[in-house]
Every structure is written in C-alpha cells, then in structure tokens.
Write a protein that holds these residues in place. Structure first.
Motif, mmCIF file in Angstrom:
data_model
loop_
_atom_site.group_PDB
_atom_site.id
_atom_site.type_symbol
_atom_site.label_atom_id
_atom_site.label_comp_id
_atom_site.label_asym_id
_atom_site.label_seq_id
_atom_site.Cartn_x
_atom_site.Cartn_y
_atom_site.Cartn_z
ATOM 1 N N LYS A 351 0.811 -1.212 0.000
ATOM 2 C CA LYS A 351 0.000 0.000 0.000
ATOM 3 C C LYS A 351 0.848 1.268 0.000
ATOM 4 O O LYS A 351 0.490 2.274 -0.618
ATOM 5 C CB LYS A 351 -0.932 0.007 1.208
ATOM 6 N N LYS A 352 1.964 1.212 0.697
ATOM 7 C CA LYS A 352 2.787 2.419 0.828
ATOM 8 C C LYS A 352 3.358 2.859 -0.508
ATOM 9 O O LYS A 352 3.451 4.065 -0.796
ATOM 10 C CB LYS A 352 3.918 2.153 1.828
ATOM 11 N N LEU A 353 3.746 1.893 -1.333
ATOM 12 C CA LEU A 353 4.349 2.225 -2.617
ATOM 13 C C LEU A 353 3.305 2.511 -3.698
ATOM 14 O O LEU A 353 3.574 3.253 -4.634
ATOM 15 C CB LEU A 353 5.256 1.079 -3.084
ATOM 16 N N TYR A 354 2.124 1.925 -3.563
ATOM 17 C CA TYR A 354 1.134 2.020 -4.635
ATOM 18 C C TYR A 354 -0.212 2.495 -4.087
ATOM 19 O O TYR A 354 -1.227 1.811 -4.216
ATOM 20 C CB TYR A 354 0.968 0.660 -5.322
ATOM 21 N N PRO A 355 -0.248 3.678 -3.486
ATOM 22 C CA PRO A 355 -1.496 4.143 -2.866
ATOM 23 C C PRO A 355 -2.622 4.348 -3.876
ATOM 24 O O PRO A 355 -3.792 4.107 -3.549
ATOM 25 C CB PRO A 355 -1.084 5.458 -2.200
ATOM 26 N N GLU A 356 -2.294 4.783 -5.094
ATOM 27 C CA GLU A 356 -3.364 5.056 -6.050
ATOM 28 C C GLU A 356 -4.058 3.784 -6.513
ATOM 29 O O GLU A 356 -5.281 3.764 -6.733
ATOM 30 C CB GLU A 356 -2.821 5.853 -7.259
ATOM 31 N N TYR A 357 -3.300 2.681 -6.630
ATOM 32 C CA TYR A 357 -3.926 1.430 -7.042
ATOM 33 C C TYR A 357 -4.761 0.834 -5.905
ATOM 34 O O TYR A 357 -5.806 0.219 -6.151
ATOM 35 C CB TYR A 357 -2.868 0.432 -7.505
ATOM 36 N N HIS A 358 -4.329 1.025 -4.682
ATOM 37 C CA HIS A 358 -5.133 0.555 -3.562
ATOM 38 C C HIS A 358 -6.392 1.411 -3.393
ATOM 39 O O HIS A 358 -7.419 0.932 -2.909
ATOM 40 C CB HIS A 358 -4.305 0.530 -2.277
ATOM 41 N N LYS A 359 -6.321 2.664 -3.833
ATOM 42 C CA LYS A 359 -7.532 3.493 -3.848
ATOM 43 C C LYS A 359 -8.548 2.907 -4.820
ATOM 44 O O LYS A 359 -9.749 2.834 -4.516
ATOM 45 C CB LYS A 359 -7.178 4.924 -4.236
ATOM 46 N N VAL A 360 -8.092 2.482 -5.995
ATOM 47 C CA VAL A 360 -8.989 1.871 -6.975
ATOM 48 C C VAL A 360 -9.588 0.587 -6.403
ATOM 49 O O VAL A 360 -10.793 0.324 -6.546
ATOM 50 C CB VAL A 360 -8.256 1.585 -8.302
#
Length: 510
Positions: A351-360
C-alpha cells in the motif's frame, strides 16, 4: 552492418549475421549490451546477503558470470519469476529486493571486446520499444531502480532531469528517455536499426523430428545435416528475415538478411486482447488507455451524463479508472474476478508504494452496484460480470454469475483486459512454440517453451525468446534471459572456434 535491399542490382547475397534480435525494448537493449562484450563479475568487496549463493560465487570469482554454471548458481533461489536464471540475475543485481532491502548490486561490469558477438537489433521506433508509446505522466508499477539496465543506474541518469521527486517510481516517459540514452552512452547504438518492420521469418529447410539439445557446449544446430533423396547430406539453412525500413520520406525500403540465431524480444503490447463479443468493433469501443486519455484531454467526455464503461481488473484498467475519477467522469467498472480473488494484482502490491492502485481497489470493494454507498458516487463496480454485447445505440449488455442480464447506457467503452504478442511474421504466428501446441502465444497462459538455462526454444533450434514472451513481464527479470542467451551463444562460439582450429581453419574463425 547495413541491411541488404531485396532488389539490389549488385547480385550480392543478403548478409548473414550470427544473431538477429527482433525487438528493441529493454530485452533487446540488454541483450545487445551483453553481446557487445560487457561481462559481469563478482565485485571485489561484494558480500551477497545469501551466504550459500555468495559461497558459490567465490568459488569462481575469476570467471565472469556467463562463464559459470547457471544451473548450479540458480539452485535453491526463489523469486517472482518461474525462470531460475531470471531469479538468479535479479538477486545479483538487486539482492533481497522483494524483502524491501536496497542492497547494492554485487556485480561489476567489464568490457571485453574479444567476447563481442556480431548482431543487429531491429525495432519499429527508437530504442525503448513500447515505452515510447505509453502515457508519460503516470507512474510505473516498478521502482525506478528496477527499470534500469546494467551499467547505468537510473538514479544517476535522472539526477537533474526529474521534477521534485515524491516517489521512487518513474514515469513511462522518463523510462523511455533512459533507454534511448542508455544505447548511446553504452556505445551500442551501431547495433540498432530503427523504423524496421518484419514481414516474415522462416527457415527454408528443416530437419524432420529434430530434438533440440540443450547442452550449452553444443555447436549451433545450423551444422546439423539432413539427407536429400539421393542420400547426400545437406546443411540446414539459417533463419531468413524479410522486412522493410521506413525512410524519412515515408517510403518503404525492403530488406532481407540471414541469421544463424534468431532472438524474439517483441514484448506483448502489439495486440490488445479482445472480448470477442458482438459489437466490439463499434466506433465507441476502444482497446487502448491512450485513446481514452486522448478523448479526456481533448474534452470529448466533458459534461457527459452517461458513464464510461471500463472492462478489466488489471493495472491498465485501474489507470483508466483513475484518469476518469480525476476528471470527474462517471465510470462503470466491469470485471470477471471476485473481489477476494488472491490473484488480483492489487493484493500483491504494498500500500505504501502504490497508494493510487489501492484506492482503486477500495473503490471496487465499496462502491458495488448492489450496495448503497456514497463514497464514490460517480463510480460503480460490477464484479463477477462480463460483457455480452455492445449495441449501436451506445448500450452495453452485461451478465452476472446468476445469469441476470443488465442493459446500460454508456458514452464510451474501454476494454483493457491485457494484450498478446503479435508474432504474425512466424509460421502460424508461432503457435507451435508454446507450451500448449497450436494455441496462441500469451505471456501468462501459453508462453514460449524454452530451456530454462539457455532460453532456446524447446521446439525450434537456434530460436531464442525472452521477456514477456517467456513469462517475464517485469524488467527486473527479463535481464536473466539475456544472461542465459549470452552464455549459450558464447559457449557455442567457443566450441565452433575450437573445432575450426583443430581442423586447421583458424584463419577463417570469425
């Protein structure tokens, strides 16, 4: 070596090269770097965090890695690739990267001109391949360091070139520029021919029922013989490559050349996967995130009432969702998988590295068509649904697992369910090369079948493949294929030279 025109008036035969590489993306670039004589050695002060691997490396410290037994070095290593040499090379370049460590590479590179193997790299555009066609502002999935190639650290290149860095991830535009610069600064530009398009590749004569030997000491199978009807031996032909080069004025200059060994490094971005449903060819249905972003940037979707339909549960589909969300465009998001499917890519990203994908992914889980939620009122997800058809009146028919059909009015459909390699220039589009015979080559379901320690095709002698074609979709891991191919070709060249010397023909050794 210049390409030979097919309609040359000189009558000279087309040139024959030891190696022809089709594809000038990171796979082709890295292979050219190693075939140009660059060799990795264990650094003098290096200490690999894996003590067993380090002990093996110490045993042959005086040898370059391509001169060592790759199967022995790879034994017992684990990583996010099914190809053992890919895991080996990655752990040498990025030790313990999957555990969150940033250890330096344990390798140092030396240019040894005597190991140069003549080759040519053919690509449609500038070095970097499909990276030049990607949207330049989105962040890449991988860290910038993981996108780099041997001998030039991405961070060193990026110093002074980048905007204020808020993430270690790079944009596709930056990566494309890095690859183009890499070819120049490494002095391998002479091996590259841009604006070249392959139309056909074939081997005119083939030995029936030939089994490929994967002993890296074996001589090139071009020296294998077949018997003609009269019993006389006949040398098998090299690969014959036809194509054309697009000139500055837009005209096509045809060429033909022969290759002792052929390397497929085409990637998988040439042919978007299709749903194969009725109406998919209608003008409002697109299979490209770039087309969608262009429509957004030109204001074609501004103020629309009907939502955009986005099909797919991968990262490209997520990019399209983010683009729509950031531009206040309503979205219907349809995908076949369950939300708790462990194979969903979102579940594999920190999540820390890819916050935008976890938002999706959060949007996918919370804003279901069957649930009342106002968290993201302009977005609705339809998990475990698939498209039945598209209608001329801008309507789409969906069906869920229970068989219930839904008809939705949309303004545009964007189908982003992956892509397949386009191997149209091979016989039957290369279907005979996969693990599943006579099925299309795909990077996940049916990659090219190879020997894991040479990357030579299990079905076709002197044909090699690497990168996504063999299941290595991350740049971190495609570099292992270049190591395996380089070792195989180097050992065969060494064996061939030894045979020529023994026969008294050393003056003719290339």
């Amino acid at each position: 070596m210049p390409l030979a025109e097919e309609n040359t008036l000189s009558g000279d035969p087309p040139p024959t090269l030891p190696v022809v590489i089709i594809g000038n993306g990171p796979s082709g670039i890295c292979l050219s770097y190693m075939l140009s004589g660059y060799r990795p050695y264990l650094s003098p002060d290096a200490l690999h965090p894996n003590p067993i691997l380090h002990s093996k490396l110490e045993e042959a410290r005086h040898l370059s890695v391509p001169e060592q037994d790759l199967e022995y070095l790879s034994e017992g290593l684990e990583g996010r690739s099914s190809n053992p040499v890919a895991v080996l090379f990655d752990t040498l370049l990025h030790p313990n990267a999957d555990f969150g460590y940033d250890y330096p590479s344990v390798l140092q590179w030396k240019l040894e001109q005597e190991h140069y193997i003549p080759h040519i790299v053919l690509g449609k555009g500038p070095p970097g391949g499909a990276w030049h066609d990607m949207e330049g502002s989105m962040l890449t999935l991988s860290l910038g360091d993981w996108m780099e190639l041997p001998g030039l650290k991405f961070k060193d290149w990026a110093m002074g070139k980048r905007r204020n860095i808020k993430s270690d991830r790079a944009t596709p535009g930056e990566v494309a520029s890095y690859y183009k610069h890499y070819v120049k600064v490494m002095g391998i530009q002479r091996n590259f021919l841009d604006n070249t398009y392959i139309t056909s590749v074939a081997k005119p004569y083939r030995e029936p029922d030939t089994s490929v030997s994967h002993d890296p000491e074996d001589v090139s199978s071009e020296e294998n013989r077949i018997d003609k009807d009269d019993g006389e031996p006949l040398l098998k032909k090299n690969w014959e490559v036809h194509g054309y080069r697009r000139t500055a004025d837009g005209s096509h200059q045809p060429f033909c050349l022969f290759a002792e060994s052929l390397v497929l490094a085409t990637g998988t971005f040439d042919a978007p996967a299709r749903l194969e449903v009725h109406g998919e060819a209608l003008p409002y249905v697109s299979h490209s995130v770039a087309d969608f972003e262009e429509a957004v940037s030109k204001g074609r979707l501004s103020g629309v009432v009907d939502p955009v339909l986005i099909v797919g549960a991968g990262l490209t589909a997520a990019d399209a969702v983010l683009c729509a969300h950031n531009n206040n465009i309503p979205v219907i998001h349809v995908f076949r998988r369950r939300l708790n499917d462990p194979s969903l890519i979102f579940k594999q990203l920190p999540k820390k590295l890819y916050p935008e994908y976890h938002k999706v992914y959060h949007m996918m889980c919370k804003q279901l068509y069957s649930a009342a939620s106002n968290l993201y009122p302009s977005y609705t997800s339809y998990p475990e649904h698939f498209v039945l058809s598209f209608k001329p009146d801008m309507k789409c028919v969906l069906q869920g697992t229970g068989g219930l059909k839904k008809v939705l009015k949309i303004s545009m459909a964007v189908v982003l369910i992956g892509s397949h390699p386009n191997l149209f220039f091979l016989k039957e589009q290369g279907r005979s090369l996969g693990h599943h015979h006579n099925q299309p080559i795909t990077c996940k379901g049916n990659p090219v079948a190879i020997d894991p320690f040479t990357y030579e095709s299990s079905k076709e002698p002197n044909l090699f493949a690497l990168g996504p074609l063999v299941g290595d979709n991350f740049i971190r891991f495609l570099k292992g294929g270049t190591l395996a191919i380089t070792r195989c070709l180097q050992m065969r060249q060494k064996k061939k030279r030894h045979r020529l010397v023994e026969s008294g023909s050393e003056d003719h050794v290339p």
